[in-house]
Write a protein that holds these residues in place. Structure first.
Motif, PDB file in Angstrom:
ATOM      1  N   LYS A  61     -37.776  10.262  72.298  1.00 11.07           N
ATOM      2  CA  LYS A  61     -38.845  10.917  71.545  1.00 11.07           C
ATOM      3  C   LYS A  61     -38.904  12.404  71.892  1.00 11.07           C
ATOM      4  O   LYS A  61     -39.089  13.252  71.015  1.00 11.07           O
ATOM      5  CB  LYS A  61     -40.194  10.248  71.852  1.00 11.07           C
ATOM      6  N   ALA A  62     -38.722  12.721  73.183  1.00 12.71           N
ATOM      7  CA  ALA A  62     -38.835  14.115  73.617  1.00 12.71           C
ATOM      8  C   ALA A  62     -37.566  14.917  73.328  1.00 12.71           C
ATOM      9  O   ALA A  62     -37.592  16.144  73.334  1.00 12.71           O
ATOM     10  CB  ALA A  62     -39.142  14.172  75.111  1.00 12.71           C
ATOM     11  N   GLY A  63     -36.454  14.209  73.040  1.00 12.23           N
ATOM     12  CA  GLY A  63     -35.190  14.906  72.815  1.00 12.23           C
ATOM     13  C   GLY A  63     -34.284  14.800  74.026  1.00 12.23           C
ATOM     14  O   GLY A  63     -34.726  15.032  75.157  1.00 12.23           O
ATOM     15  N   ARG A  64     -33.022  14.440  73.815  1.00 11.10           N
ATOM     16  CA  ARG A  64     -32.054  14.272  74.902  1.00 11.10           C
ATOM     17  C   ARG A  64     -30.800  15.081  74.584  1.00 11.10           C
ATOM     18  O   ARG A  64     -30.343  15.089  73.450  1.00 11.10           O
ATOM     19  CB  ARG A  64     -31.693  12.785  75.022  1.00 11.10           C
ATOM     20  N   ARG A  65     -30.262  15.760  75.602  1.00 12.95           N
ATOM     21  CA  ARG A  65     -29.019  16.502  75.395  1.00 12.95           C
ATOM     22  C   ARG A  65     -27.856  15.543  75.173  1.00 12.95           C
ATOM     23  O   ARG A  65     -27.929  14.370  75.526  1.00 12.95           O
ATOM     24  CB  ARG A  65     -28.711  17.373  76.614  1.00 12.95           C
ATOM     25  N   MET A  66     -26.775  16.053  74.599  1.00 18.23           N
ATOM     26  CA  MET A  66     -25.557  15.264  74.478  1.00 18.23           C
ATOM     27  C   MET A  66     -24.762  15.374  75.773  1.00 18.23           C
ATOM     28  O   MET A  66     -24.802  16.392  76.452  1.00 18.23           O
ATOM     29  CB  MET A  66     -24.688  15.773  73.321  1.00 18.23           C
ATOM     30  N   LEU A  86     -23.544  27.016  63.865  1.00 19.84           N
ATOM     31  CA  LEU A  86     -24.533  25.939  63.825  1.00 19.84           C
ATOM     32  C   LEU A  86     -23.852  24.578  63.788  1.00 19.84           C
ATOM     33  O   LEU A  86     -22.643  24.481  63.572  1.00 19.84           O
ATOM     34  CB  LEU A  86     -25.456  26.113  62.621  1.00 19.84           C
ATOM     35  N   MET A  87     -24.634  23.546  64.037  1.00 22.44           N
ATOM     36  CA  MET A  87     -24.138  22.171  64.024  1.00 22.44           C
ATOM     37  C   MET A  87     -25.050  21.277  63.197  1.00 22.44           C
ATOM     38  O   MET A  87     -26.247  21.505  63.116  1.00 22.44           O
ATOM     39  CB  MET A  87     -24.052  21.609  65.446  1.00 22.44           C
ATOM     40  N   ASP A  88     -24.447  20.279  62.577  1.00 22.13           N
ATOM     41  CA  ASP A  88     -25.236  19.208  61.996  1.00 22.13           C
ATOM     42  C   ASP A  88     -24.528  17.889  62.260  1.00 22.13           C
ATOM     43  O   ASP A  88     -23.461  17.871  62.871  1.00 22.13           O
ATOM     44  CB  ASP A  88     -25.518  19.437  60.509  1.00 22.13           C
ATOM     45  N   PHE A  89     -25.147  16.787  61.833  1.00 23.26           N
ATOM     46  CA  PHE A  89     -24.617  15.457  62.167  1.00 23.26           C
ATOM     47  C   PHE A  89     -24.556  14.605  60.909  1.00 23.26           C
ATOM     48  O   PHE A  89     -25.571  14.395  60.240  1.00 23.26           O
ATOM     49  CB  PHE A  89     -25.489  14.796  63.242  1.00 23.26           C
ATOM     50  N   HIS A 149     -26.905  27.843  66.894  1.00 23.64           N
ATOM     51  CA  HIS A 149     -26.663  28.296  68.270  1.00 23.64           C
ATOM     52  C   HIS A 149     -27.610  29.448  68.576  1.00 23.64           C
ATOM     53  O   HIS A 149     -27.709  30.398  67.787  1.00 23.64           O
ATOM     54  CB  HIS A 149     -25.218  28.749  68.451  1.00 23.64           C
ATOM     55  N   PRO A 150     -28.328  29.381  69.707  1.00 24.01           N
ATOM     56  CA  PRO A 150     -29.378  30.372  69.998  1.00 24.01           C
ATOM     57  C   PRO A 150     -28.881  31.811  70.069  1.00 24.01           C
ATOM     58  O   PRO A 150     -29.687  32.724  69.924  1.00 24.01           O
ATOM     59  CB  PRO A 150     -29.949  29.910  71.347  1.00 24.01           C
ATOM     60  N   ASP A 151     -27.582  32.031  70.253  1.00 22.78           N
ATOM     61  CA  ASP A 151     -27.075  33.405  70.289  1.00 22.78           C
ATOM     62  C   ASP A 151     -26.834  33.965  68.886  1.00 22.78           C
ATOM     63  O   ASP A 151     -26.465  35.136  68.755  1.00 22.78           O
ATOM     64  CB  ASP A 151     -25.771  33.483  71.101  1.00 22.78           C
ATOM     65  N   VAL A 164     -18.104  28.716  73.542  1.00 21.16           N
ATOM     66  CA  VAL A 164     -19.414  28.575  72.904  1.00 21.16           C
ATOM     67  C   VAL A 164     -19.935  27.168  73.197  1.00 21.16           C
ATOM     68  O   VAL A 164     -19.300  26.178  72.847  1.00 21.16           O
ATOM     69  CB  VAL A 164     -19.324  28.808  71.391  1.00 21.16           C
ATOM     70  N   SER A 165     -21.097  27.096  73.866  1.00 20.49           N
ATOM     71  CA  SER A 165     -21.634  25.808  74.307  1.00 20.49           C
ATOM     72  C   SER A 165     -22.940  25.478  73.606  1.00 20.49           C
ATOM     73  O   SER A 165     -23.847  26.298  73.545  1.00 20.49           O
ATOM     74  CB  SER A 165     -21.843  25.847  75.826  1.00 20.49           C
ATOM     75  N   PHE A 166     -23.037  24.262  73.097  1.00 25.34           N
ATOM     76  CA  PHE A 166     -24.260  23.824  72.428  1.00 25.34           C
ATOM     77  C   PHE A 166     -25.108  22.974  73.378  1.00 25.34           C
ATOM     78  O   PHE A 166     -25.564  21.891  73.016  1.00 25.34           O
ATOM     79  CB  PHE A 166     -23.915  23.047  71.154  1.00 25.34           C
ATOM     80  N   ASP A 167     -25.339  23.486  74.583  1.00 23.73           N
ATOM     81  CA  ASP A 167     -26.041  22.692  75.592  1.00 23.73           C
ATOM     82  C   ASP A 167     -27.555  22.714  75.414  1.00 23.73           C
ATOM     83  O   ASP A 167     -28.270  22.052  76.158  1.00 23.73           O
ATOM     84  CB  ASP A 167     -25.649  23.130  77.000  1.00 23.73           C
ATOM     85  N   LYS A 168     -28.044  23.480  74.444  1.00 20.39           N
ATOM     86  CA  LYS A 168     -29.493  23.456  74.170  1.00 20.39           C
ATOM     87  C   LYS A 168     -29.835  22.444  73.079  1.00 20.39           C
ATOM     88  O   LYS A 168     -31.002  22.166  72.834  1.00 20.39           O
ATOM     89  CB  LYS A 168     -29.968  24.843  73.746  1.00 20.39           C
ATOM     90  N   LEU A 169     -28.809  21.907  72.441  1.00 17.15           N
ATOM     91  CA  LEU A 169     -29.021  20.941  71.355  1.00 17.15           C
ATOM     92  C   LEU A 169     -29.540  19.628  71.913  1.00 17.15           C
ATOM     93  O   LEU A 169     -29.016  19.105  72.894  1.00 17.15           O
ATOM     94  CB  LEU A 169     -27.702  20.733  70.615  1.00 17.15           C
ATOM     95  N   LYS A 170     -30.604  19.092  71.274  1.00 16.84           N
ATOM     96  CA  LYS A 170     -31.159  17.818  71.731  1.00 16.84           C
ATOM     97  C   LYS A 170     -31.292  16.849  70.563  1.00 16.84           C
ATOM     98  O   LYS A 170     -31.579  17.250  69.438  1.00 16.84           O
ATOM     99  CB  LYS A 170     -32.524  18.036  72.385  1.00 16.84           C
ATOM    100  N   LEU A 171     -31.100  15.569  70.875  1.00 16.71           N
ATOM    101  CA  LEU A 171     -31.173  14.504  69.879  1.00 16.71           C
ATOM    102  C   LEU A 171     -32.465  13.719  70.060  1.00 16.71           C
ATOM    103  O   LEU A 171     -32.853  13.402  71.185  1.00 16.71           O
ATOM    104  CB  LEU A 171     -29.977  13.550  70.032  1.00 16.71           C
ATOM    105  N   THR A 172     -33.116  13.421  68.938  1.00 20.13           N
ATOM    106  CA  THR A 172     -34.352  12.646  69.008  1.00 20.13           C
ATOM    107  C   THR A 172     -34.348  11.560  67.940  1.00 20.13           C
ATOM    108  O   THR A 172     -33.623  11.667  66.939  1.00 20.13           O
ATOM    109  CB  THR A 172     -35.590  13.544  68.810  1.00 20.13           C
ATOM    110  N   ASN A 173     -35.143  10.525  68.162  1.00 19.73           N
ATOM    111  CA  ASN A 173     -35.324   9.491  67.141  1.00 19.73           C
ATOM    112  C   ASN A 173     -36.725   9.585  66.529  1.00 19.73           C
ATOM    113  O   ASN A 173     -37.125   8.718  65.772  1.00 19.73           O
ATOM    114  CB  ASN A 173     -35.105   8.098  67.741  1.00 19.73           C
ATOM    115  N   ASN A 174     -37.430  10.653  66.851  1.00 17.89           N
ATOM    116  CA  ASN A 174     -38.786  10.841  66.351  1.00 17.89           C
ATOM    117  C   ASN A 174     -38.759  11.530  64.982  1.00 17.89           C
ATOM    118  O   ASN A 174     -38.502  12.726  64.890  1.00 17.89           O
ATOM    119  CB  ASN A 174     -39.602  11.660  67.352  1.00 17.89           C
TER     120      ASN A 174
END
Lengths: 255, 255
Positions: A61-66, A86-89, A149-151, A164-174
């Motif tokens: 719910k809060a978001g989890r990194r990959m 940017l990224m999408d799924f 990407h935040p940059d 280039v790292s997408f380590d701020k990206l988080k996955l949620t089921n909310n």
DNA sequence: CGATTCACACCTAGGTGACAATCT
DNA sequence: AGATTGTCACCTAGGTGTGAATCG
């Protein structure tokens, strides 16, 4: 962006190739500042190790990194042009899955076609024969969000300077998430997709949008979204390779 | 940038003032996209509390953050124009200081003029009468570096949306530093300075550089660079107000 | 002798999977 | 019964002043 998938690992090799015409599959009709763009997936061997077992990614719910983190090394950009990354799924199919017993012989990788229930098996074989089974049609698709990407935006030179790292990206089921995280359906399969978008300084640049981006999909990064790990081998590999899970390691074979 | 100092806390109050002509001290000859810019120092009362005692900032070889952190709330920018935000540090005088005994009566704030040695004092008075004394002329000035806010460049709307914090800025005394940190001489006094620079899309924009920025200096943020705290009251105030120093607090009066 | 350096204990801030409780 | 949620111990990563050791 529209659903154009470039062939990852193909196209021009690392580095700009002066004089190359942008032709061939996936390159035609593209702006010359994006058509030479190339992306190499970092930590490829780790991704493949997970993929052989059937990668699972936790959603909360809060978001989890990959983990592994999606990171790429870019080349072929115009150093002085501005780009947004940017990224999408993308859902890999329109099915819903569950983890359980199967007939064996197929391994843990791909989901078994068909949806019939397998007969129960002796308990001692349960672990090794468990796998992903189709459990029905997909739930209604979650809101299709993207992660910038935040940059972004930044010059091509800056993006190519380092990984280039997408380590701020988080996955949620909310479904009602308002933190800007990527919303996914648990027990569904997804393909991460990466986009390089040229910032077009021209007026009416919307009319050129279709030729100002290039997309990359790496099949070894596909995964099953879960709220709790199902395949115990995935859990063990996460514990062994994610520094934040070091607290769950037993013996340490080698650094 | 040249050494233009705007009057902090003066000029147009928060918010854009449409139709204002950019005139008066510090505004003449400025681009209309920067002349209305205003910056309000955050945590002003904490800065003043430190300043009353004589603020000290630690410098180390590896680089040390400032505390309090320099942060401002911006207003008066053109929401759709691009700006770069940066800081530099101006020597407040050409003197070198040392901490020691004095004649008393002046308090700990300003350094005592003149350089004659005071007579020794009874030990029980030593603490309260110690203060900063001039110890000679300044050492050769350190390389004059600037620190760009890592979000630069960004739109005026983005900068004004929330407080701009320079918490990534670090101070060092290592003249050969190659981490891009701000280099300062220990036992010297400095005035932090904040610059708002309009990103000028015109060709030959260098020729307009002098009118494309606006600078802010807040006197309550001046400080003495040190390798170890000299004034024990400063140490206590740092411990009391910096969350990272919570381990050194004794009793906790109130939140 | 004052100024500087360094290892250290103690924090903040936040990313892990385990596990029990809860939901559907 | 399977899926989800929330709390927790245990990590990573890095910002504090301390106090002994060292430098000049």
């Amino acid at each position: 962006p529209a659903a154009f998938l470039a062939t990852p690992g193909e196209g021009p090799p690392s580095g700009t190739v002066p004089g190359w015409a942008c032709e061939g599959p996936g390159a035609s009709g593209k702006n010359r500042r994006v058509c030479h763009a190339a992306a190499r997936l970092e930590m490829g061997s780790l991704w493949e190790e997970f993929n052989r077992l059937g990668t699972e990614m936790i959603v909360t719910k809060a978001g989890r990194r990959m983990f592994p983190t999606f990171q790429v090394k870019l080349s072929g950009l115009d150093p002085s042009a501005d780009y947004v990354l940017l990224m999408d799924f993308v859902p890999l199919d329109d099915k819903r899955y569950r983890w359980g017993w199967g007939w064996g012989g197929m391994g843990a990788r791909g989901p078994r076609p068909g949806g019939a229930e397998p007969p129960p098996r002796p308990r001692r074989y349960a672990f090794h024969s468990s796998s992903w089974l189709v459990a029905g049609r997909a739930d209604p698709a979650a809101p299709g969000r993207v992660h910038f990407h935040p940059d972004s935006p930044a010059k091509g030179a800056q993006w190519m300077r380092q990984i280039v790292s997408f380590d701020k990206l988080k996955l949620t089921n909310n479904l009602l998430d308002d933190n800007g995280h990527i919303i996914l359906n648990s027990m569904h399969r997804y393909q991460p997709r990466f986009h390089v978008v040229l910032v077009d300084p021209r007026r009416d640049s919307e009319r050129f949008a279709h030729e100002n981006f290039k997309s990359f999909s790496f099949p070894e990064t596909q995964f099953m979204a879960v709220t709790a790990y199902q395949n115990h081998r995935i859990t063990q590999l996460k514990i062994a390779s994610n520094p934040f899970a070091k607290g769950f390691r037993d013996g340490e074979p080698e650094p």
